[in-house]
Structure formats: C-alpha cells, structure tokens
Design a protein around this motif. Structure first.
Motif, PDB file in Angstrom:
ATOM      1  N   GLU A 261     -13.203 -52.552  -0.636  1.00 51.26           N
ATOM      2  CA  GLU A 261     -12.593 -51.510   0.190  1.00 51.26           C
ATOM      3  C   GLU A 261     -13.601 -50.414   0.525  1.00 51.26           C
ATOM      4  N   VAL A 262     -14.401 -50.022  -0.469  1.00 53.98           N
ATOM      5  CA  VAL A 262     -15.398 -48.980  -0.230  1.00 53.98           C
ATOM      6  C   VAL A 262     -16.496 -49.496   0.692  1.00 53.98           C
ATOM      7  N   ALA A 263     -16.893 -50.748   0.506  1.00 49.84           N
ATOM      8  CA  ALA A 263     -17.905 -51.335   1.387  1.00 49.84           C
ATOM      9  C   ALA A 263     -17.431 -51.323   2.835  1.00 49.84           C
ATOM     10  N   ALA A 264     -16.137 -51.603   3.058  1.00 54.00           N
ATOM     11  CA  ALA A 264     -15.595 -51.579   4.416  1.00 54.00           C
ATOM     12  C   ALA A 264     -15.640 -50.164   4.996  1.00 54.00           C
ATOM     13  N   THR A 265     -15.320 -49.167   4.180  1.00 56.08           N
ATOM     14  CA  THR A 265     -15.372 -47.773   4.633  1.00 56.08           C
ATOM     15  C   THR A 265     -16.794 -47.379   4.998  1.00 56.08           C
ATOM     16  N   VAL A 266     -17.759 -47.801   4.179  1.00 56.04           N
ATOM     17  CA  VAL A 266     -19.158 -47.471   4.447  1.00 56.04           C
ATOM     18  C   VAL A 266     -19.637 -48.156   5.727  1.00 56.04           C
ATOM     19  N   ARG A 267     -19.248 -49.414   5.930  1.00 57.90           N
ATOM     20  CA  ARG A 267     -19.661 -50.111   7.154  1.00 57.90           C
ATOM     21  C   ARG A 267     -19.097 -49.417   8.403  1.00 57.90           C
ATOM     22  N   GLU A 268     -17.876 -48.928   8.292  1.00 59.83           N
ATOM     23  CA  GLU A 268     -17.284 -48.201   9.413  1.00 59.83           C
ATOM     24  C   GLU A 268     -18.081 -46.934   9.708  1.00 59.83           C
ATOM     25  N   ALA A 269     -18.497 -46.240   8.633  1.00 59.59           N
ATOM     26  CA  ALA A 269     -19.296 -45.029   8.817  1.00 59.59           C
ATOM     27  C   ALA A 269     -20.666 -45.343   9.397  1.00 59.59           C
ATOM     28  N   VAL A 270     -21.253 -46.452   8.965  1.00 57.66           N
ATOM     29  CA  VAL A 270     -22.566 -46.862   9.475  1.00 57.66           C
ATOM     30  C   VAL A 270     -22.500 -47.087  10.986  1.00 57.66           C
TER      31      VAL A 270
END
Length: 450
Positions: A261-270
C-alpha cells in the motif's frame, strides 16, 4: 601456577558505563596481548552474557548497567591491569565554563546549526529528535531500538514543521558531499538517493562511483519508513526535496521490501515529480540491476563490476549457504538472489544492543566463521567507508583463512575509501575467498557453487 597455564578471570564493575565502540577497541587491544587467548570487555547485556557463556566463561550475576571484564590468559592480572588502564583513559575530560559544550539537544539548537544528529540509546532518541523538530531543524537519528509508534509520531510532527526526519536507524546519509554515519567517499554528481536502507544506499552509490557517476545527496529515511505503520512519510518528503534540488538530475529510491500500500502511494507521488525516479525496491529488482538502469537512464555505459576469483578450491564439497551479514538490506537481497540458505543480519537490533555494529566490531562474525562446517558456503558482506572498521581484513581475513568453509565476499566500497579497497580485496582473496563488488553477483556465484 606455571607460566604456561591459562586461567579465566571475569570481573563485574557495577554501574560503570562505557560506550560500546570504546569497549570494542579495548577488547581488541587485550586480545592482541601476548599470552591472551580470549578477552571481552562489554556491558552485561543479555547478548553479551550469552557470548561469554559461548566462549566458555563462567558468568557472575550482572545487569545491563554493569561492566564486564573477561580474560582467558597466562597472566590474567596483567590483562585486567591493561583493561583498567585503558578504561581510565575514557574518563571525562575537564572543561571550563567557557568551553562547556551544550549538554542537551534543546540548548544546542540555539547555536548555529543546519542539522541535528542523534546517536543515543533508542529509549532516549525520541525526546532528543523532538527537540530538533520543534526547533525547525532536520534530524538524522542514527539510533536503533526506537518504538515504531514514536517514529510515526515524530515524522507526523516533522511534516507539520516542514523538516525531514532521517531515521530512526538511519546508518548512512550524504548531504552536499558531507558523509554522516557510515559513508563511502563519493564523487559529486547528478544522482540523488532516497534510501530506506543504509547498506543498500552504500551498494548503489559505490557501484555508481565505479561507473564514474557521482551523487548530489543521499537522504536516508530509516529501514521502517516504507512500512505500513510509518507510511513512507520521510520518503515522500525526501523525494520532494530532491525534486527541488537543481543539482539532482535523477533520483534513485532504495528500499528492502516495502508495504504494497505504501509503495503504491509512493509511486503515485513519483508520478507528480519533474525529476525522473528509478526505483530499486526489493524484490522487484536487485540493487546492481537498479544501478545499471540508473546508468542507462543517464546515457552512461555500464561497466563490468570488479571481482577477484578465489585462489583456493574449497568449494568442491559445499552443500549449504550460510549468510553472515552486517547489512540488513544486503542480507535480504542475497537471500532473494541465492534462493536458498540460512541468512543472519548481525546488524539487526537484536545483535547490536550493548555492543558496536558489526561494520565496526567483527567479533560475532568471526565466531560465525569459526562455527562453519566444511560443507558450508559462507556468503558475507564487508562494507568500507568512513565510520566502518578501519581495516576489516586485519581480523576477518584471518577468520576466513581458518574456516573450513568456502567463503564468498561482497566488498562494498569505493577506491577513495580510507581502507584501500584493492588491499582489502587482495587480503581476502589470499585468505581463500572469492570477492565481488556487487552483492547480487556474489550471491549468484554462491548459488552456482552449491
């Protein structure tokens, strides 16, 4: 008692605290004395008591606030006398009122400062880091053993204060060319690094250095930052900071396996950043592959990563891989690449309470090499750079030469590091180990031998 008789002596000094790095140096000095077979000067933590019992010492009653002096020698009295002499040298120096340094983080924030570095026992780190955040200063928390709830709360407060928290358990950072914690000698360049992994950052930046590519900044965020409990708060802030940095042309994001879930949030921010980001998230790719992707993205050639084959042929009877690591991410990566074996991260909190990190103190890994069997293949890392053991081969190469096991080493460092990488590689190779500058390649080689 004859001059050749060896005896044990274990003394307890109640309430006599000395930091673990100083105690490691004293232990090493005693071990090098003539007639001393074993010596350990350490705080009486559960782990250190267990180590002493494993060494065959009879351990008296002692608590974690007590100091132990244990020697096995022909002249125990002389060894203890030398231990006391060295312990006395660590007494508090006299200072005048004029040159008295600040005694608390809160008082230190009143001096000209750009960043606060906290390296206290974990149970005290939150209060010191909180003082820094409340003063509007970024903070690097080298300390481990900080409860995850405190880490989350501190990073929430830092977000509100518009400052970055690096850590807890942030072992490596490089800010504008200045290394903090364990840091390799790196050339300046266009790559910014956000790393939820100290040794992972050291692997990637060392390989980049081998390829002639430097870094702008390395922002460590602590190994738990991409966990579900912490939510990537420091990672997201560090990415935004590097995105705004004119010296950073590309960002590499490094982490051991993150929360999905956190990886998905970070990818969205990237996706919202102007600066391109290359992810190096285990287990999606190993760190060497990620480094090669960074080089290709910059339009730079990918070199052959240096390695030194073993001189000895001990690998003919190997059956099992034993990972003996000082870096948690390197251990995780090696286990994923090797696909088999038993791996121990001696840099984990469970092994560093009351003693120096294994990148400084080789004792536990020397003992692991001594326990290895002829049918074992020992896969291990040796990490160079400022803050690490000034000469790891001095103790580990002897242990490599004595073990009946086959040894494969990932030597993480640059040609600029003070330990002299080529001299270290030659010493380990002469001791019978195969040496690689890529941890992933070392793990593949180990897998091919079993």
């Amino acid at each position: 008692m004859s001059a050749d008789t060896v005896a044990d002596m274990v003394l307890v000094r109640k309430g006599a605290y000395v930091d673990s790095i100083s105690l490691m140096r004293i232990s090493r000095a005693l071990t090098e004395m003539s007639g001393v077979e074993a010596a350990m000067v350490a705080m009486a933590t559960d782990l250190n008591l267990a180590v002493l019992r494993d060494l065959g010492f009879t351990v008296p009653q002692a608590g974690p606030g007590d100091l132990l002096i244990a020697v096995r020698a022909r002249d125990t009295g002389a060894a203890v006398e030398e231990a006391d002499r060295q312990l006395a040298s660590f007494g508090r120096p006299e200072t005048t009122t004029a040159d008295q340094p600040p005694l608390t983080t809160r008082s230190a924030t009143g001096t000209p400062a750009d960043l606060v570095l906290v390296s206290t026992p974990g149970e005290h780190a939150f209060a010191e880091a909180l003082d820094a955040v409340q003063a509007g200063l970024p903070v690097m928390i080298f300390s481990d053993g900080v409860p995850v709830a405190q880490e989350r709360r501190l990073k929430e407060l830092a977000e509100a204060a518009d400052v970055l928290v690096m850590g807890p358990d942030c072992g490596t950072a490089v800010i504008g060319g200045v290394g903090l914690g364990f840091a390799n000698v790196l050339t300046p360049g266009p790559v910014g690094v956000v790393a939820a992994s100290g040794t992972g950052a050291q692997q990637v930046t060392s390989l980049l250095d081998w390829a002639g590519t430097g870094v702008s900044h390395v922002l460590g965020v602590g190994g738990r930052d991409l966990s579900a409990e912490v939510g990537g708060l420091s990672t997201l802030r560090a990415l935004r900071m590097l995105d705004e940095d004119p010296a950073t042309e590309l960002i590499v994001l490094i982490s051991k396996p993150p929360s999905p879930e956190v990886a998905a949030t970070v990818r969205e921010a990237v996706g919202r950043l102007r600066t391109p980001v290359v992810p190096a998230l285990l287990p999606e790719s190993d760190l060497t592959e990620a480094t090669e992707r960074v080089l290709r993205a910059l339009g730079r050639p990918v070199p052959e990563w240096p390695s030194w084959p073993a001189w000895s042929g001990k690998q003919s009877r190997t059956k099992a891989i034993k990972g003996v690591y000082s870096g948690g991410t390197l251990s995780t990566e090696a286990a994923l690449v090797a696909g088999k074996g038993e791996f121990v991260d001696y840099g984990d909190d469970a092994y560093t309470r009351g003693r120096a990190h294994p990148m400084i103190d080789p004792t536990l890994r020397v003992e692991a090499l001594a326990r290895a069997q002829e049918t074992d293949l020992v896969l291990m890392d040796v990490v160079l750079g400022h803050g690490a053991d000034p000469d790891p081969a001095a103790s580990l190469a002897h242990a490599v030469a004595r073990t009946p096991a086959t040894v494969v080493i990932a030597l993480i460092g640059t040609e600029g590091d003070p330990q002299d990488l080529h001299r270290q590689a030659a010493a380990f190779r002469e001791a019978g180990a195969a040496v690689f500058t890529s941890n992933a390649q070392a793990a593949r080689h180990a897998r091919s031998l079993v």
